[in-house]
Design an enzyme around this catalytic site. Structure first.
Site, mmCIF file in Angstrom:
data_model
loop_
_atom_site.group_PDB
_atom_site.id
_atom_site.type_symbol
_atom_site.label_atom_id
_atom_site.label_comp_id
_atom_site.label_asym_id
_atom_site.label_seq_id
_atom_site.Cartn_x
_atom_site.Cartn_y
_atom_site.Cartn_z
ATOM 1 N N ARG A 23 53.390 29.818 48.785
ATOM 2 C CA ARG A 23 53.961 30.197 50.083
ATOM 3 C C ARG A 23 55.259 29.422 50.391
ATOM 4 N NH1 ARG A 23 49.238 29.324 54.165
ATOM 5 N NH2 ARG A 23 48.950 27.570 52.735
ATOM 6 N N ASN A 41 48.510 33.492 53.289
ATOM 7 C CA ASN A 41 47.346 33.613 52.412
ATOM 8 C C ASN A 41 46.399 34.660 52.985
ATOM 9 O OD1 ASN A 41 48.079 31.700 50.534
ATOM 10 N ND2 ASN A 41 46.898 30.047 51.454
#
EC number: 6.2.-.-
Length: 770
Positions: A23, A41
């Site tokens: 990320r 996520n």
């Protein structure tokens, strides 16, 4: 109004994309190319990305996504959908979502990266000598995960609140390794080490690692809480220390694993090939079995010519190895005899106090026990003996899609289970022998964990187990099926072995292959015990077309512990009682039976009366090992055959391979000739293993003459034996077929669950329903 070239994409990425700095990586890329959107996520361990911007920037973003991903990341699927721009501004990392559309791998534990290693030795760095140093690219993952998505609050790191410095790094988008890295900490806010004596009294220490190293150099034995459990550590070069460890651990001869500071240290004590070097230094950091040199105590691996060495995979291990005098230590599993490895401080105090002198504890919970992985070279190929840290729980792709999810319970000894859905099989980490209640409970817990993570409802899944009704793992599977009303299927042991290699080789489910399964034992579909089988198999069915001659197994399981009993069973097929007893006396083999001659006579009566019949190659190798006086008692799984292979450093004698009668390899006839063969023990050992392999190849070759098979698939615990595989390959040279072996999962019973899953491919749905 949006510009004409302003576009938006929704992207789903699966693979190893949580817990690896993915990320933050996406955030940096989006900022670089001035894209708006978000990344988060998702509940299936996948990552969702939304980007908006001009065509050129998005094209550059997509290329960089593939080319520049973090080192541990692994992209399996990237699904891209064009959508309408929302004209959002800025790019952000959103909180994780519970929804799951794709599924991704739970990240395994990663060995410490070079950057973190450099920091712990830099006195100017705030991570100097910090035993738990990690970043987005390295450190524990699976061993500390309670649930997915991979966020700090779902790991055991939730107990450690980030200090101001770590918080600043966590929020700094320019910090390549620590921006949004969930597992980071430092000496001010992270886990702590402390030492205790075996009496539980705390040992005051300003530097527990240095003090532990000093105690080790003094000959003390320590229990060290590591990444996936406790290790027991001590000097590897001192016979007295190793002997003391064996006595305390009640482990008379099973080899101990070693940990060396680096490859150069490993090369002092073992022959390190280029392939072994690559394995040692790989991110997985497995234990690698290699030919031993002098310098290590012979008590480390008595009777074996290979020693298992791994390199440090945490900061703690690396600092400890750098401090001790030899730069190498025994680093074996911290468990009581026949019990699983301890993971908690309480377990270590209770069970390891009689074994060790001191403890080196830490206060980060180990959520999932993860044993070290073990690999070896079989000829020039890498084969796996134990699949744990570094590899588990990465999934394995199936060559076709399952009609229903599968939950597989494996075999019994050295076991692992599996869950599977669509075209993916997720094996648990190494579980151990499930005839031990705590390991059986561990298997139960891990199958529940993976079923939950991958949203598999047991009532809608197929429960698969071994055919052997005496296996504890099978009884557990039956209890699951009963509790959930699930379909229950039993799979023949050796068919599962062959299927496991077929999966690795991605065999088309419509194909049939030639396979050889060689191991200790497995229940056959005729009610006898098998273990030396030639099969023509597809994933869904098989035909047994050849095998070793079934032999009497006097005393059943007792013959696996005392291989002289197995030898007596084979001798009884062509010798009288008096001849057998005379042979045992002359060769001083009665000492291999606890009750001596009395037990030999009982074994003879059993062999000629009623006892299990077994066609196992493993049991034949055990019998030969005892016949040659190499190993008279099995104190750990596979010991007689392993020591026979270790002793087989001679040359091939002028002997014919075992005779094949019909479709049966006559091992009685072969051992009868072996009794009269002249040669050194080393030559006889080599010749026996090689010719048994050669005869299996000869039996297979009968089917190569009338078919278009281009490969032979070999699996089972004995399939890692280099001499045996050479015999098989040499007998098949003229046919130019390839011998395929397991490499992704153990050839032994640790790979059975994968084969059980695969046997459900193309299985008749009506059969499953019934």
């Amino acid at each position: 109004m949006p510009k004409e070239d302003h576009v938006a994409l929704n992207i789903r990425v699966s693979g190893i994309v949580q817990g690896v700095g993915f990320r933050p990586f996406i955030h940096r890329l989006a900022s670089r190319y001035r894209l708006a959107g978000y990344v988060r996520n998702m509940g299936g361990s996948e990552v969702e990305i939304r980007v908006e911007g001009n065509n050129s920037s998005i094209s550059s973003f997509l290329k960089a996504l593939l080319d520049e991903k973090p080192p541990p990341a692994r992209l399996e699927e990237v699904l891209i959908e064009f959508t309408q721009p929302d004209n959002i501004e800025g790019f952000s990392i959103l909180p994780s979502a519970k929804e799951a559309e794709l599924y991704s791998m739970i990240p395994p534990d990663f060995s410490i990266c070079d950057h973190c290693l450099a920091e712990i030795y830099d006195s100017n760095d705030r991570h100097y000598r910090y035993a738990f140093n990690s970043c987005a690219w390295c450190g524990p993952r699976f061993s500390m995960m309670r649930d997915v998505p991979y966020d700090r609050e779902k790991t055991s790191m939730i107990e450690f609140k980030l200090c101001e410095d770590c918080e600043r790094e966590y929020k700094d988008r320019e910090n390549l390794r620590r921006f949004h890295a969930q597992g980071i900490s430092c000496p001010n806010c992270g886990p702590k080490l402390w030492m205790e004596g075996s009496d539980g009294e705390k040992v005051e220490s300003e530097d527990p690692v240095r003090d532990a190293a000093r105690l080790l150099d003094e000959g003390k034995i320590l229990a060290i809480r590591g990444l996936g459990g406790y290790h027991i550590a001590c000097l590897a070069t001192d016979d007295d220390v190793v002997r003391k460890l064996r006595e305390r651990k009640r482990r008379p001869s099973k080899p101990f694993a070693l940990m060396a500071l680096n490859v150069e240290v490993a090369e002092r004590y073992a022959v390190v090939s280029e392939m072994a070097r690559n394995l040692l230094t790989s991110p997985e950091r497995p234990i690698v079995l290699m030919p031993s040199k002098e310098g290590i105590s012979e008590l480390v691996a008595p009777g074996l010519d290979l020693i298992g060495i791994m390199l440090p995979y945490t900061a703690l291990h690396h600092m400890l190895l750098s401090e001790v005098r030899d730069k190498i230590l025994i680093m074996t599993s911290g468990n009581e005899h026949n019990k699983p490895m301890c993971t908690s401080v309480e377990c270590a105090r209770e069970r390891l106090s009689p074994i060790v002198d001191y403890f080196l504890h830490h206060n980060r919970e180990i959520v999932n026990r993860v044993d070290d992985s073990v690999v070896r070279l079989t000829g020039s190929r890498v084969t796996m003996l134990r699949r744990g840290r570094g590899y588990a729980p990465m999934w394995i792709r199936l060559p076709s899609t399952l009609s229903k999810p599968v939950i597989a319970f494996g075999a019994e000894l050295q076991n692992a289970g599996a869950v599977a859905f669509k075209d993916k099989a997720v094996l648990t980490q190494f579980i151990g022998d499930t005839d031990e209640l705590e390991n059986l409970e561990f298997l139960d817990r891990m199958l529940k964990f993976f079923s939950n993570v991958y949203r598999i409802e047991p009532s809608e899944a197929i429960i698969v187990a071994d055919m052997h009704k005496g296996y504890s793992s099978r009884r557990l599977a039956e209890s699951w099926a009963l509790a959930h009303g699930s379909s229950f299927i039993e799979v023949q042991h050796h068919h599962a072995h062959i299927c496991s290699v077929m999966v690795e080789e991605r065999v088309d489910p419509s194909r049939r292959v030639l396979g050889i399964a060689v191991d200790g034992l497995g229940m056959g579909d005729d009610g006898t015990l098998w273990g030396g089988e030639v099969m023509i198999a597809s994933f869904s069915d098989y035909e047994r077309v050849g095998h070793l001659r079934p032999q009497p197994m006097p005393g059943g399981d007792r013959a696996t512990i005392y291989p002289v009993r197995m030898l007596i069973g084979i001798l009884s097929t062509f010798m009288s009682d008096d001849e057998i007893l005379d042979l045992l006396r002359r060769r001083d083999l009665l000492k291999g039976l606890p009750k001596g001659e009395r037990e030999a006579r009982i074994s003879l009566a059993q062999a000629r009366g009623s006892c299990p019949m077994i066609s196992s190659l493993g049991r034949v190798l055990d019998a030969i090992s005892s016949l040659l006086g190499i190993c008279l008692e099995r104190t750990y799984e596979g010991e007689p055959a392993m020591k026979l292979e270790a002793a087989a450093r001679g040359s091939l004698l002028r002997m014919e391979p075992p005779e094949i009668r019909g479709s049966v390899i006559d091992t009685s006839e072969f051992i009868e000739r072996l009794l009269g063969a002249e040669g050194r023990k080393e030559d006889l050992a080599y010749t026996s293993i090689y010719l048994l392999g050669y005869s299996l190849g000869e039996l297979v070759s009968r089917y190569l003459n009338r078919s278009d098979y281009d490969s032979v698939f070999v699996s089972g615990g004995a399939a890692v034996n280099s001499i045996l595989i050479k015999g098989i390959e040499d007998s098949l040279k003229e046919f130019k077929v390839k011998v395929k072996l397991n490499s992704m999962v153990p050839a032994g019973d640790g790979g059975i669950a994968l084969g059980q899953v695969a046997s459900m491919l193309w299985r008749d749905l009506d059969e499953i329903a019934n």
